[in-house]
Design a protein around this motif. Structure first.
Motif, PDB file in Angstrom:
ATOM      1  N   ALA A  66      53.843 -14.728  23.918  1.00 14.56           N
ATOM      2  CA  ALA A  66      52.419 -14.453  23.691  1.00 14.56           C
ATOM      3  C   ALA A  66      51.576 -15.638  24.121  1.00 14.56           C
ATOM      4  O   ALA A  66      52.044 -16.773  24.163  1.00 14.56           O
ATOM      5  CB  ALA A  66      52.174 -14.175  22.213  1.00 14.56           C
ATOM      6  N   VAL A  67      50.308 -15.324  24.427  1.00 14.16           N
ATOM      7  CA  VAL A  67      49.284 -16.337  24.681  1.00 14.16           C
ATOM      8  C   VAL A  67      48.164 -16.078  23.694  1.00 14.16           C
ATOM      9  O   VAL A  67      47.658 -14.964  23.601  1.00 14.16           O
ATOM     10  CB  VAL A  67      48.730 -16.257  26.122  1.00 14.16           C
ATOM     11  CG1 VAL A  67      47.598 -17.255  26.312  1.00 14.16           C
ATOM     12  CG2 VAL A  67      49.833 -16.482  27.146  1.00 14.16           C
ATOM     13  N   LEU A  68      47.803 -17.096  22.936  1.00 10.33           N
ATOM     14  CA  LEU A  68      46.674 -17.011  22.019  1.00 10.33           C
ATOM     15  C   LEU A  68      45.549 -17.844  22.601  1.00 10.33           C
ATOM     16  O   LEU A  68      45.766 -18.987  22.997  1.00 10.33           O
ATOM     17  CB  LEU A  68      47.044 -17.556  20.640  1.00 10.33           C
ATOM     18  CG  LEU A  68      48.085 -16.752  19.867  1.00 10.33           C
ATOM     19  CD1 LEU A  68      49.479 -17.153  20.256  1.00 10.33           C
ATOM     20  CD2 LEU A  68      47.879 -16.938  18.389  1.00 10.33           C
ATOM     21  N   GLY A  69      44.368 -17.269  22.662  1.00 10.72           N
ATOM     22  CA  GLY A  69      43.214 -17.981  23.204  1.00 10.72           C
ATOM     23  C   GLY A  69      41.994 -17.712  22.339  1.00 10.72           C
ATOM     24  O   GLY A  69      41.861 -16.635  21.760  1.00 10.72           O
ATOM     25  N   THR A  70      41.119 -18.689  22.267  1.00  7.15           N
ATOM     26  CA  THR A  70      39.928 -18.528  21.425  1.00  7.15           C
ATOM     27  C   THR A  70      38.830 -17.763  22.148  1.00  7.15           C
ATOM     28  O   THR A  70      38.857 -17.598  23.368  1.00  7.15           O
ATOM     29  CB  THR A  70      39.355 -19.891  20.991  1.00  7.15           C
ATOM     30  OG1 THR A  70      38.742 -20.509  22.127  1.00  7.15           O
ATOM     31  CG2 THR A  70      40.417 -20.790  20.388  1.00  7.15           C
ATOM     32  N   ASN A  71      37.836 -17.365  21.385  1.00  2.11           N
ATOM     33  CA  ASN A  71      36.666 -16.686  21.930  1.00  2.11           C
ATOM     34  C   ASN A  71      35.532 -17.678  22.213  1.00  2.11           C
ATOM     35  O   ASN A  71      34.372 -17.316  22.197  1.00  2.11           O
ATOM     36  CB  ASN A  71      36.185 -15.597  20.969  1.00  2.11           C
ATOM     37  CG  ASN A  71      35.750 -16.146  19.627  1.00  2.11           C
ATOM     38  OD1 ASN A  71      36.145 -17.235  19.219  1.00  2.11           O
ATOM     39  ND2 ASN A  71      34.936 -15.388  18.916  1.00  2.11           N
ATOM     40  N   LEU A  72      35.880 -18.933  22.504  1.00  2.00           N
ATOM     41  CA  LEU A  72      34.880 -19.960  22.770  1.00  2.00           C
ATOM     42  C   LEU A  72      34.386 -19.958  24.215  1.00  2.00           C
ATOM     43  O   LEU A  72      33.586 -20.803  24.589  1.00  2.00           O
ATOM     44  CB  LEU A  72      35.433 -21.347  22.421  1.00  2.00           C
ATOM     45  CG  LEU A  72      35.672 -21.588  20.934  1.00  2.00           C
ATOM     46  CD1 LEU A  72      36.336 -22.941  20.714  1.00  2.00           C
ATOM     47  CD2 LEU A  72      34.362 -21.507  20.158  1.00  2.00           C
TER      48      LEU A  72
END
Length: 132
Positions: A66-72
């Motif tokens: 998985a890749v987790l990324g922020t909504n920034l």
């Protein structure tokens, strides 16, 4: 890679930005060759300016879980549709920082992980390490 053995372990790779993802994927492939079980990646700014294909391949080849990324930052709609991508909403924490700064207060309580861990454990009635 110079760390200890990763054989049979889950590994978490963090970076600030994914543009091409080359460095993150290079590490992922190397760790997988060394026997890592699952590789999870995370980044603050998931830009993917060089496209998503390399991550699609790494996911399909079993290299990354998985890749987790922020909504920034702006995330392409096709990224948000990927099975391997998890969008992490950090709006609340951004608001905490802005509120603290606007009220001339320290942000140390926002960035102190022990406060968050203690609160979470208390909420679930779990004693903190060694406490009875």
């Amino acid at each position: 890679y110079l760390g200890e053995s990763v054989e049979g372990k889950d590994v978490f790779i963090a970076d600030d930005i994914i543009a091409s993802g080359e460095s993150m994927l290079d590490i992922g492939y190397e760790l997988k060759m060394r026997g890592a079980r699952n590789i999870f990646t995370c980044c603050t700014f998931p830009l993917f300016t060089a496209g998503l294909e390399k991550f699609d391949k790494a996911y399909n080849d079993g290299i990354i879980k998985a890749v987790l990324g922020t909504n920034l930052t702006y995330r392409k709609p096709e990224l948000l549709e990927r099975e391997w991508y998890y969008d992490v909403d950090v709006s609340k924490y951004t608001a905490y920082f802005i509120a603290a700064i606007n009220h001339d207060k320290s942000v140390s309580s926002i960035i102190d992980p022990m406060t968050k861990i203690r609160t979470l454990l208390d909420k679930h009635g779990i004693p903190m390490g060694g406490q009875q």
